[in-house]
Scaffold this motif. Structure first.
Motif, PDB file in Angstrom:
ATOM      1  N   THR A 219       0.932  -1.122   0.127  1.00 39.97           N
ATOM      2  CA  THR A 219       0.003  -0.044  -0.012  1.00 39.97           C
ATOM      3  C   THR A 219       0.931   1.302   0.015  1.00 39.97           C
ATOM      4  OG1 THR A 219      -1.721  -1.241   1.263  1.00 39.97           O
ATOM      5  CG2 THR A 219      -1.664   1.389   1.130  1.00 39.97           C
ATOM      6  N   SER A 220       0.879   1.943  -0.981  1.00 42.56           N
ATOM      7  CA  SER A 220       1.618   3.258  -1.147  1.00 42.56           C
ATOM      8  C   SER A 220       0.664   4.446  -1.069  1.00 42.56           C
ATOM      9  CB  SER A 220       2.528   3.198  -2.232  1.00 42.56           C
ATOM     10  OG  SER A 220       1.631   2.957  -3.499  1.00 42.56           O
ATOM     11  N   TYR A 221       1.315   5.852  -1.107  1.00 46.97           N
ATOM     12  CA  TYR A 221       0.462   6.901  -0.968  1.00 46.97           C
ATOM     13  C   TYR A 221       1.332   7.972  -2.013  1.00 46.97           C
ATOM     14  CZ  TYR A 221      -1.495   5.173   3.177  1.00 46.97           C
ATOM     15  OH  TYR A 221      -2.335   4.296   4.018  1.00 46.97           O
ATOM     16  N   ILE A 222       0.492   8.367  -3.111  1.00 47.42           N
ATOM     17  CA  ILE A 222       1.094   9.297  -4.098  1.00 47.42           C
ATOM     18  C   ILE A 222       0.662  10.732  -3.806  1.00 47.42           C
ATOM     19  CG2 ILE A 222       1.661   7.325  -5.490  1.00 47.42           C
ATOM     20  CD1 ILE A 222      -0.806   8.133  -7.172  1.00 47.42           C
ATOM     21  N   ALA A 223       1.377  11.606  -4.269  1.00 52.95           N
ATOM     22  CA  ALA A 223       1.032  13.072  -3.939  1.00 52.95           C
ATOM     23  C   ALA A 223       1.202  13.826  -5.558  1.00 52.95           C
ATOM     24  CB  ALA A 223       1.909  13.828  -3.064  1.00 52.95           C
ATOM     25  N   ARG A 224       0.218  14.668  -5.645  1.00 54.72           N
ATOM     26  CA  ARG A 224       0.253  15.245  -6.857  1.00 54.72           C
ATOM     27  C   ARG A 224       1.690  15.967  -7.331  1.00 54.72           C
ATOM     28  NH1 ARG A 224      -4.719  15.537  -9.129  1.00 54.72           N
ATOM     29  NH2 ARG A 224      -4.204  17.179 -10.873  1.00 54.72           N
ATOM     30  N   ASN A 225       2.270  15.966  -8.491  1.00 56.29           N
ATOM     31  CA  ASN A 225       3.533  16.420  -8.522  1.00 56.29           C
ATOM     32  C   ASN A 225       4.760  16.049  -7.854  1.00 56.29           C
ATOM     33  OD1 ASN A 225       2.350  18.281 -10.939  1.00 56.29           O
ATOM     34  ND2 ASN A 225       1.306  19.177  -9.305  1.00 56.29           N
ATOM     35  N   VAL A 226       4.471  14.999  -7.154  1.00 56.10           N
ATOM     36  CA  VAL A 226       5.756  14.435  -6.330  1.00 56.10           C
ATOM     37  C   VAL A 226       5.844  12.983  -7.019  1.00 56.10           C
ATOM     38  CG1 VAL A 226       6.922  13.978  -4.070  1.00 56.10           C
ATOM     39  CG2 VAL A 226       5.543  16.349  -4.434  1.00 56.10           C
ATOM     40  N   GLY A 227       4.738  12.268  -6.628  1.00 53.52           N
ATOM     41  CA  GLY A 227       4.969  10.706  -6.810  1.00 53.52           C
ATOM     42  C   GLY A 227       4.864  10.259  -5.641  1.00 53.52           C
ATOM     43  N   GLU A 228       5.442   9.079  -5.248  1.00 54.45           N
ATOM     44  CA  GLU A 228       5.147   8.402  -3.797  1.00 54.45           C
ATOM     45  C   GLU A 228       5.796   9.033  -2.841  1.00 54.45           C
ATOM     46  OE1 GLU A 228       4.552   3.640  -4.665  1.00 54.45           O
ATOM     47  OE2 GLU A 228       6.547   4.422  -5.222  1.00 54.45           O
ATOM     48  N   VAL A 229       5.260   9.057  -1.658  1.00 52.86           N
ATOM     49  CA  VAL A 229       5.637   9.790  -0.427  1.00 52.86           C
ATOM     50  C   VAL A 229       5.838   8.788   0.856  1.00 52.86           C
ATOM     51  CG1 VAL A 229       5.163  11.934  -1.245  1.00 52.86           C
ATOM     52  CG2 VAL A 229       3.486  10.796   0.119  1.00 52.86           C
ATOM     53  N   LYS A 230       5.026   7.553   0.427  1.00 50.31           N
ATOM     54  CA  LYS A 230       4.918   6.775   1.669  1.00 50.31           C
ATOM     55  C   LYS A 230       4.589   5.356   1.366  1.00 50.31           C
ATOM     56  CE  LYS A 230       2.813   6.016   5.966  1.00 50.31           C
ATOM     57  NZ  LYS A 230       4.064   5.811   6.918  1.00 50.31           N
TER      58      LYS A 230
END
Length: 246
Positions: A219-230
């Protein structure tokens, strides 16, 4: 020995304006620049860098610790297509091993569908005190496989089931790979790099060469204009530096 997920990398061919991205206006009237690979990655920016740290809870559970750097290394032409090359340099402390070092390079293309996986390769050194374990492998599809749609909404599900050519110093074989991914929620996460509004992504990979061809889920978390953060229960983004559009 198999470690749970290394970071999924994204890279892409050029698409959009000369600046590498196209401005859009959201429902609140705010302007956002969307890169040529879509709004969920910054990997169209050469020299962008992400630093990751193993989660403390995972270290307590497994005694595995360490950090690694990911960066957009360069652009190049691969099979006649311009791609961005994303690289990870990973060095972990793993019980029973004198060294656990990996270097991964990924090549992706993107078009109106989104970001597609074309080829990736690795150099590794997983040596113990009594045994040298070093080598190289590469994996390549005959056709690029869609990994991240250009835009992703909660409820979307995607993936692929495709064979790839797997090459080592011992020769070449054909291996199957099945990937299923789904966007299950919108939420907010806080990691050392900051607080981000994110999409929660659940993924399952089977026969992945990064994990001794075993199946793994994450399970991963993606942020706009960054990509994966966790990556839940495994690693957190500690810093990131935007790069420059070509």
């Amino acid at each position: 020995m198999t470690l749970i997920p290394v970071i999924l990398a994204l890279a892409c061919t050029d698409k959009g304006s000369d600046s590498g991205g196209a401005p859009i206006v959201d429902d609140t009237g705010a302007t956002e620049t969307v890169g040529p690979c879509g709004p969920w990655t910054a990997i169209w920016q050469v020299d962008a860098r992400w630093t990751w740290q193993i989660d403390e809870a995972y270290t307590k559970q497994t005694e595995i610790s360490g950090a690694w750097l990911a960066e957009v290394d360069k652009t190049e032409t691969f099979d006649g297509v311009k791609v961005y090359v994303y690289r990870e340099d990973i060095s972990l402390n793993v019980p029973g091993h004198e060294r656990w070092d990996d270097q991964f390079e990924y090549r992706f293309i993107c078009d109106e569908r989104g970001v597609s996986l074309l080829q990736w390769e690795a150099l590794y050194d997983h040596s113990t005190a009594s045994r040298e374990d070093q080598g190289f492998w590469s994996a390549e599809f005959t056709e690029a496989q869609l990994l991240w749609p250009y835009d992703i909404q909660v409820g979307d599900t995607w993936g692929f089931d495709q064979s790839f050519y797997f090459t080592t110093s011992g020769g070449e074989t054909t291996r199957p790979l099945t990937v299923t991914m789904s966007a299950v929620d919108e939420t907010t996460v806080t990691v050392p790099a900051g607080t981000f509004d994110v999409l929660k992504i659940e993924s399952t990979w089977s026969s992945d060469p990064r994990h001794d061809f075993e199946e793994w889920s994450t399970t991963s978390y993606i942020a706009r204009n960054v990509g994966e953060v966790k990556i839940e229960g495994y690693a957190n983004l500690t810093s990131w530096e935007p790069g420059q559009a070509e």
